[in-house]
Motif scaffolding. Structure first.
Motif, PDB file in Angstrom:
ATOM      1  N   ARG A   2       0.850  -1.190   0.000  1.00 22.02           N
ATOM      2  CA  ARG A   2       0.000   0.000   0.000  1.00 22.02           C
ATOM      3  C   ARG A   2       0.891   1.247   0.000  1.00 22.02           C
ATOM      4  O   ARG A   2       1.892   1.306   0.716  1.00 22.02           O
ATOM      5  N   GLY A  41      -4.339   2.844  -2.450  1.00 22.62           N
ATOM      6  CA  GLY A  41      -4.863   2.671  -1.106  1.00 22.62           C
ATOM      7  C   GLY A  41      -6.046   1.735  -1.010  1.00 22.62           C
ATOM      8  O   GLY A  41      -6.487   1.422   0.090  1.00 22.62           O
ATOM      9  N   ASP A  48      -1.213  -2.971   3.869  1.00 22.29           N
ATOM     10  CA  ASP A  48      -0.628  -1.924   4.695  1.00 22.29           C
ATOM     11  C   ASP A  48       0.649  -2.440   5.355  1.00 22.29           C
ATOM     12  O   ASP A  48       0.627  -3.465   6.045  1.00 22.29           O
TER      13      ASP A  48
END
Length: 429
Positions: A380, A385, A405
């Protein structure tokens, strides 16, 4: 000592460059020439350390870590986890976080405050963690053990080695060939620890690490260095009495070069420590996926049971997806790619590679029977995103490109039917 901090794929030159950029840096001519020689040596082993663009520029490949030249210049290479400029401290935190989970390192003081206050290359962080573990181990006391000693002495001690004694020459018949047990700290585990300590004492440039390393080196001076590192690692005891040694073993393996950068992770060659970022990300994704699996699900890494083609009974072109997840009678193919996508750049296919789609399509045909879910996991970043719209490969086969993430280890919710909230890494939220 001259410290140069850059990111993956940065360009290096000997001339002047703009200050403050992690994507371009100036190095001394001696370091430039040394890197050219190192590039040739690594290329012969199948790794591209740097690429020579012309006589004035070098471009780093996708390795991260620390390179130190014979003249003392240290090049710190950080991950390129965002498209724009990123702070050095943030990039170091991302790299350390991924390494500790990828290598399953037992880290002391691993909270956000400890990472924010640490200001040094990843090699110094590894040395710091090793020394902290060793300091605690020494304070609690090292384990002693009996070891067999065979020697020639002037007095009878222990058991006489009769065969050797009767073969003594006439001028040495007054000496005894004996064997006996000695209770001391020269057991395989302590030898490996002492060897690792002597190595880092000569590598570290950070004052606190240097001071603690030499203090501990003085306390372990009576312990011999290991003459057979692989053999002593195999002899490392894991019984209940050696439980307190378990936390320091991964650090010893990393420092002593038991992990090769091309086959696993990390190799401390001379004063340089490099990690292939693709493998770091792949191992990090594995750890995150395992933590997010429900009961009854299994995850296989580097499955190799299928081939692309056959000829005269011979199987050709083995297919090795990064991960296979099996749950509730269904199989999911997952591949990790260390590449920054741009979810707004549909005209250029978001930065996706056509060869990756060919590869995943082949996985889907052979491992899923042509119908099911394929997942490509990317890091990410500021331009990627959320998951891209699903790609339809027809006949019931589809592909999802999703971001992970790097801090929490989470995937977007709903990627897998069995995990609507997303996978969470160790230490994640």
């Amino acid at each position: 000592m001259n410290l140069v901090t850059v990111r993956e794929h940065a360009r290096l030159t000997t001339g002047p460059v703009p200050a403050g950029s992690l994507d371009v840096a100036s190095i001394p001519p001696s370091v430039f020439d040394w890197l050219c020689r190192e590039a040739q040596r690594h290329r012969s082993g199948g790794a591209a350390l740097v690429q020579v663009e012309d006589r004035r520029w070098l471009r780093l490949d996708n390795y991260v870590g620390v390179l130190e030249s014979p003249c003392g210049t240290r090049i710190e290479i950080l991950p390129k986890h965002v498209r724009g400029e990123a702070g050095v401290a943030e990039a170091r935190r991302v790299l350390v976080h991924m390494l500790r989970h990828s290598l399953r390192l037992p880290v002391r003081d691993s909270g956000p405050t400890a990472l924010q206050t640490f200001d040094g290359p990843v090699s110094e962080w590894i040395i710091q963690q090793f020394l902290a573990e060793l300091d605690g181990l020494v304070r609690r006391g090292l384990r002693f053990d009996y070891r067999l000693v065979e020697e020639e002495v002037r007095f009878l001690r222990g058991r006489l080695r009769v065969g050797q004694q009767v073969r003594q020459p006439a001028g040495r018949q007054h000496l005894f060939q004996v064997e006996h047990q000695v209770f001391d700290t020269n057991r395989p585990e302590n030898k490996l620890i002492a060897t690792a300590l002597r190595k880092v004492a000569g590598l570290t440039r950070e004052p606190g690490n240097w001071r603690l390393a030499h203090e501990l080196e003085h306390q372990l001076a009576a312990i011999d260095s290991s003459a057979d590192i692989p053999g002593d690692l195999r002899r490392w005891s894991t019984d209940r009495l050696m439980a307190r040694y378990a936390a320091i073993r991964p650090w010893c393996e990393l420092i002593l070069g038991n992990r090769n950068p091309l086959s696993a992770l990390g190799d401390w060659t001379g004063r340089s420590l490099l990690f292939p970022m693709e493998r770091v990300f792949e191992r990090y994704v594995e750890v995150c996926l395992r933590r997010g699996l429900p009961a009854g699900a299994t995850l296989k890494t580097q499955a190799a049971s299928r081939y692309l083609a056959r000829q005269d009974g011979r199987r050709l072109f083995q297919l090795r997806p990064d991960f296979l997840i099996e749950y509730d009678g269904r199989t999911y193919v997952v591949d990790a790619k260390w590449k920054l996508l741009d979810e707004a750049d549909a005209a250029r296919n978001y930065g996706l590679s056509q060869s990756d789609f060919y590869q995943l399509f082949a996985y889907g045909r052979r491992y899923l029977g042509g119908a099911g879910q394929l997942v490509l996991v990317f890091p990410r970043c500021d331009t990627f995103g959320k998951a891209l719209a699903r790609f339809d490969l027809e006949d019931g086969l589809w592909l999802d490109a999703v971001p992970m993430d790097l801090q929490s280890g989470c995937l977007p919710g709903g990627v897998f039917p069995f995990n609507p909230e997303g996978a969470v890494a160790p230490g994640g939220h």
